[in-house]
Design an enzyme around this catalytic site. Structure first.
Site, PDB file in Angstrom:
ATOM      1  N   ASP A  41       1.002 -59.183   4.602  1.00 15.76           N
ATOM      2  CA  ASP A  41       1.320 -60.511   4.051  1.00 15.76           C
ATOM      3  C   ASP A  41       0.637 -61.653   4.795  1.00 15.76           C
ATOM      4  O   ASP A  41       0.862 -62.826   4.502  1.00 15.76           O
ATOM      5  CB  ASP A  41       2.835 -60.727   3.908  1.00 15.76           C
ATOM      6  CG  ASP A  41       3.593 -60.813   5.228  1.00 15.76           C
ATOM      7  OD1 ASP A  41       2.948 -60.854   6.286  1.00 15.76           O
ATOM      8  OD2 ASP A  41       4.842 -60.852   5.184  1.00 15.76           O
ATOM      9  N   ALA A  71      -0.292 -66.175  16.904  1.00 11.76           N
ATOM     10  CA  ALA A  71       0.544 -67.347  17.156  1.00 11.76           C
ATOM     11  C   ALA A  71       1.576 -67.038  18.239  1.00 11.76           C
ATOM     12  O   ALA A  71       1.806 -67.847  19.147  1.00 11.76           O
ATOM     13  CB  ALA A  71       1.234 -67.793  15.868  1.00 11.76           C
ATOM     14  N   GLU A 126       7.776 -51.545   8.548  1.00 10.94           N
ATOM     15  CA  GLU A 126       7.955 -52.991   8.779  1.00 10.94           C
ATOM     16  C   GLU A 126       8.441 -53.717   7.528  1.00 10.94           C
ATOM     17  O   GLU A 126       8.276 -54.935   7.385  1.00 10.94           O
ATOM     18  CB  GLU A 126       6.634 -53.584   9.275  1.00 10.94           C
ATOM     19  CG  GLU A 126       6.156 -53.012  10.591  1.00 10.94           C
ATOM     20  CD  GLU A 126       6.705 -53.727  11.828  1.00 10.94           C
ATOM     21  OE1 GLU A 126       6.816 -54.953  11.804  1.00 10.94           O
ATOM     22  OE2 GLU A 126       7.035 -53.033  12.814  1.00 10.94           O
ATOM     23  N   ASN A 160      10.619 -58.662   6.842  1.00  8.67           N
ATOM     24  CA  ASN A 160      10.570 -57.409   7.591  1.00  8.67           C
ATOM     25  C   ASN A 160      11.895 -56.652   7.596  1.00  8.67           C
ATOM     26  O   ASN A 160      12.011 -55.600   8.224  1.00  8.67           O
ATOM     27  CB  ASN A 160      10.160 -57.674   9.056  1.00  8.67           C
ATOM     28  CG  ASN A 160       8.802 -58.315   9.163  1.00  8.67           C
ATOM     29  OD1 ASN A 160       8.690 -59.450   9.622  1.00  8.67           O
ATOM     30  ND2 ASN A 160       7.771 -57.632   8.725  1.00  8.67           N
ATOM     31  N   HIS A 178       0.335 -57.856   9.580  1.00  9.03           N
ATOM     32  CA  HIS A 178       0.997 -57.350   8.374  1.00  9.03           C
ATOM     33  C   HIS A 178       0.118 -57.702   7.185  1.00  9.03           C
ATOM     34  O   HIS A 178      -0.618 -58.698   7.229  1.00  9.03           O
ATOM     35  CB  HIS A 178       2.360 -58.027   8.149  1.00  9.03           C
ATOM     36  CG  HIS A 178       3.445 -57.577   9.075  1.00  9.03           C
ATOM     37  ND1 HIS A 178       4.313 -58.462   9.679  1.00  9.03           N
ATOM     38  CD2 HIS A 178       3.818 -56.350   9.494  1.00  9.03           C
ATOM     39  CE1 HIS A 178       5.178 -57.788  10.421  1.00  9.03           C
ATOM     40  NE2 HIS A 178       4.885 -56.506  10.336  1.00  9.03           N
ATOM     41  N   CYS A 205       7.063 -64.862   5.345  1.00  6.16           N
ATOM     42  CA  CYS A 205       7.806 -64.006   6.292  1.00  6.16           C
ATOM     43  C   CYS A 205       9.291 -64.296   6.263  1.00  6.16           C
ATOM     44  O   CYS A 205      10.101 -63.437   6.587  1.00  6.16           O
ATOM     45  CB  CYS A 205       7.345 -64.268   7.723  1.00  6.16           C
ATOM     46  SG  CYS A 205       5.609 -64.051   7.995  1.00  6.16           S
TER      47      CYS A 205
HETATM   48  O1  SUG Z   1       6.939 -59.559  14.148  1.00  4.48           O
HETATM   49  N1  SUG Z   1       6.930 -62.776  15.504  1.00  4.48           N
HETATM   50  C1  SUG Z   1       7.096 -61.931  14.332  1.00  4.48           C
HETATM   51  C2  SUG Z   1       6.567 -62.594  13.092  1.00  4.48           C
HETATM   52  C3  SUG Z   1       6.880 -61.784  11.869  1.00  4.48           C
HETATM   53  C4  SUG Z   1       6.183 -62.277  10.670  1.00  4.48           C
HETATM   54  N2  SUG Z   1       6.536 -61.505   9.568  1.00  4.48           N
HETATM   55  C5  SUG Z   1       5.712 -61.237   8.535  1.00  4.48           C
HETATM   56  N3  SUG Z   1       4.414 -61.460   8.610  1.00  4.48           N
HETATM   57  N4  SUG Z   1       6.229 -60.720   7.493  1.00  4.48           N
HETATM   58  C6  SUG Z   1       6.407 -60.578  14.572  1.00  4.48           C
HETATM   59  O2  SUG Z   1       5.322 -60.570  15.181  1.00  4.48           O
HETATM   60  C7  SUG Z   1       7.266 -63.369  17.820  1.00  4.48           C
HETATM   61  C8  SUG Z   1       8.404 -63.399  18.798  1.00  4.48           C
HETATM   62  C9  SUG Z   1       8.027 -64.013  20.106  1.00  4.48           C
HETATM   63  O3  SUG Z   1       6.894 -63.903  20.541  1.00  4.48           O
HETATM   64  O4  SUG Z   1       8.929 -64.635  20.732  1.00  4.48           O
HETATM   65  C10 SUG Z   1       7.521 -62.462  16.637  1.00  4.48           C
HETATM   66  O5  SUG Z   1       8.248 -61.497  16.761  1.00  4.48           O
END
Ligand code: SUG
Length: 432
Positions: free
Chosen positions: A235, A34, A172, A108, A233, A359
């Site tokens: 999760d 994403a 993490e 995290n 991750h 998250c």
């Molecule tokens: O670390 N996204 C975070 C999403 C974290 C999701 N956390 C868990 N699954 N627990 C990451 O990848 C995107 C930031 C950006 O692209 O601007 C980001 O850091």
């Protein structure tokens, strides 16, 4: 079981991460589909924050305890200064990294062991070093400061600083950790999942520092194939609550063999209380569909009546011809598990960066004395009044449109400072 840990005194406090004023789409996590896909899109920080506050309000309405983790100041000037730049002249990629609002993904922030699972009867908190990505590793220091303040006088809490990357640790936080137990106050099985951004060395060190008995620990390797498909991750492919585990058959390196290991270890700890194991096969939902819809990144919570609710991202309903939401509905209707409710939430601003309901929260089990000290020292514990104040501050300060170029504007930075100064007063916490 330690006699002091009774049903009445242990409660889960759900720490929710509030998105910051510079929430944006930098495409900073290449392993996170994403984030990669939405690189450069326009973000709406105000909406991001309001969506998360709405989630907190829903959790409160169910009757759960919710705490708010405040945002950190961005752009993060120390990192810019270290590299010899200012906001005005920093290269775009560096500016994106130091401006990310990634601290909002509270899962995290840390790994927590409740006192009932530790040999020394203390609540252990290890702040994650988040070393893998430059935009995330800058969170750790400030997260440590914030937690230090929140838990300063809370009895029987031991805080651990982030593990040292220089010693090879990649951590993490709770995104790669699951606690399984008949309920929040009986001893839990701690499943540490490694691979991808988390390494085994870090998981082992945390288990050791937190003094968890070996009978209550399991280390499992993530399936490298699913990591390649966007499971950055654990999760993103598994979620648990008390004695329920919802997991994709392909989550672990050794497939069903590893899932069986969880069941065996759990049943050894609690022979009278079976694990509610819900395994999703590739036919039910492929890994690609699981990653796309964020099916497993739902939160599962226990309601005051003992039944469980799933808080799912609304994308479940809009993608893959409702395949994912129909599957969730099937689980809800199945009387063999405790889930009897599904709530779909619009968390789109966070979802577009790969951050679903799971998250955005960190689960912390505390006893009533710990909770009462926590709520006296700081104003992080949410009630409707705090949520309304947060909404007003967000409406006052947060932009509705943001792209990386705007991050150079000093007005935005100053606005962020004013906001955090006001917020700090409200939450009785020093943020900057
Ligand atoms: O670390 N996204 C975070 C999403 C974290 C999701 N956390 C868990 N699954 N627990 C990451 O990848 C995107 C930031 C950006 O692209 O601007 C980001 O850091």
């Amino acid at each position: 079981m330690n006699a002091t840990f009774t049903e009445k005194t242990i409660e889960e406090v759900i720490f929710v991460g509030l998105p910051g004023l510079t929430h944006n789409y930098g495409g900073l996590s290449p392993d996170n589909m994403a984030s990669d896909k939405n690189r450069g899109s326009e973000s709406n920080p105000r909406q991001a924050a309001l969506q998360v506050i709405a989630m907190a309000r829903y959790l409160l309405a169910i009757g759960l305890k919710v705490a708010i983790l405040p945002p950190q100041l961005r752009p993060y000037l120390p990192a810019l200064e270290k590299a010899g730049f200012t906001i005005e002249n920093a290269p775009a990629i560096l500016l994106e990294q130091v401006s990310s609002s990634s601290f909002m993904w509270a899962a995290n922030a840390a790994t927590i062991t409740p006192a009932c699972d530790s040999v020394d009867s203390k609540t252990h908190i290890t702040i994650a070093n988040l070393h893998t990505n430059p935009h995330r590793r800058i969170e750790a220091g400030e997260t440590y400061n914030i937690f230090k303040q929140i838990f300063a006088d809370v009895p029987d809490v031991e805080m651990h600083s982030p593990l040292e990357f220089t010693q090879g640790f990649l951590d993490e936080g709770a995104a790669n950790h699951m606690r399984l137990s008949p309920n929040h106050y009986l001893k839990g099985l701690h499943v540490f999942v490694y691979g991808g951004r988390q390494n085994l060395q870090a998981s082992q060190k945390i288990a050791e520092n937190h003094h968890i008995p070996s009978s209550q620990i399991l280390f499992l390797e993530q399936n490298p194939e699913v990591i390649k498909q966007g499971v950055f991750h654990n999760d993103v492919i598994a979620v648990s609550n008390e004695n329920l585990l919802l997991v994709h058959a392909c989550a672990c390196k050794n497939g069903m063999e590893d899932i069986k290991k969880i069941e065996v270890a759990y049943n050894k700890l609690h022979p009278q209380n079976n694990l509610q194991l819900v395994v999703i096969s590739d036919d039910d939902l492929s890994v690609e569909e699981a990653v796309g819809s964020y099916f497993f990144n739902s939160q599962i919570i226990t309601k005051p009546n003992g039944k469980m609710a799933v808080i799912a991202p609304m994308e479940l309903k809009t993608l893959y011809g409702e395949k994912a939401s129909k599957l969730m509905e099937k689980i809800r209707a199945d009387k063999n598990n405790s889930i009897d409710e599904i709530k779909y939430l619009d968390l789109r601003q966070s979802m577009q960066n790969g951050g679903g309901p799971a998250c955005l929260r960190l689960r912390v089990l505390l006893d009533s004395e710990q909770i009462s000290v926590l709520s006296k020292d700081t104003n992080v514990l949410a009630d409707e009044k705090l949520l309304l104040t947060l909404e007003q501050l967000v409406e006052k300060y947060y932009p509705e449109k943001l792209r990386v170029q705007l991050m150079r504007e000093l007005d935005l930075y100053n606005n962020n400072r004013y906001f955090l100064v006001e917020l700090a007063k409200v939450m009785k916490i020093s943020i900057i």
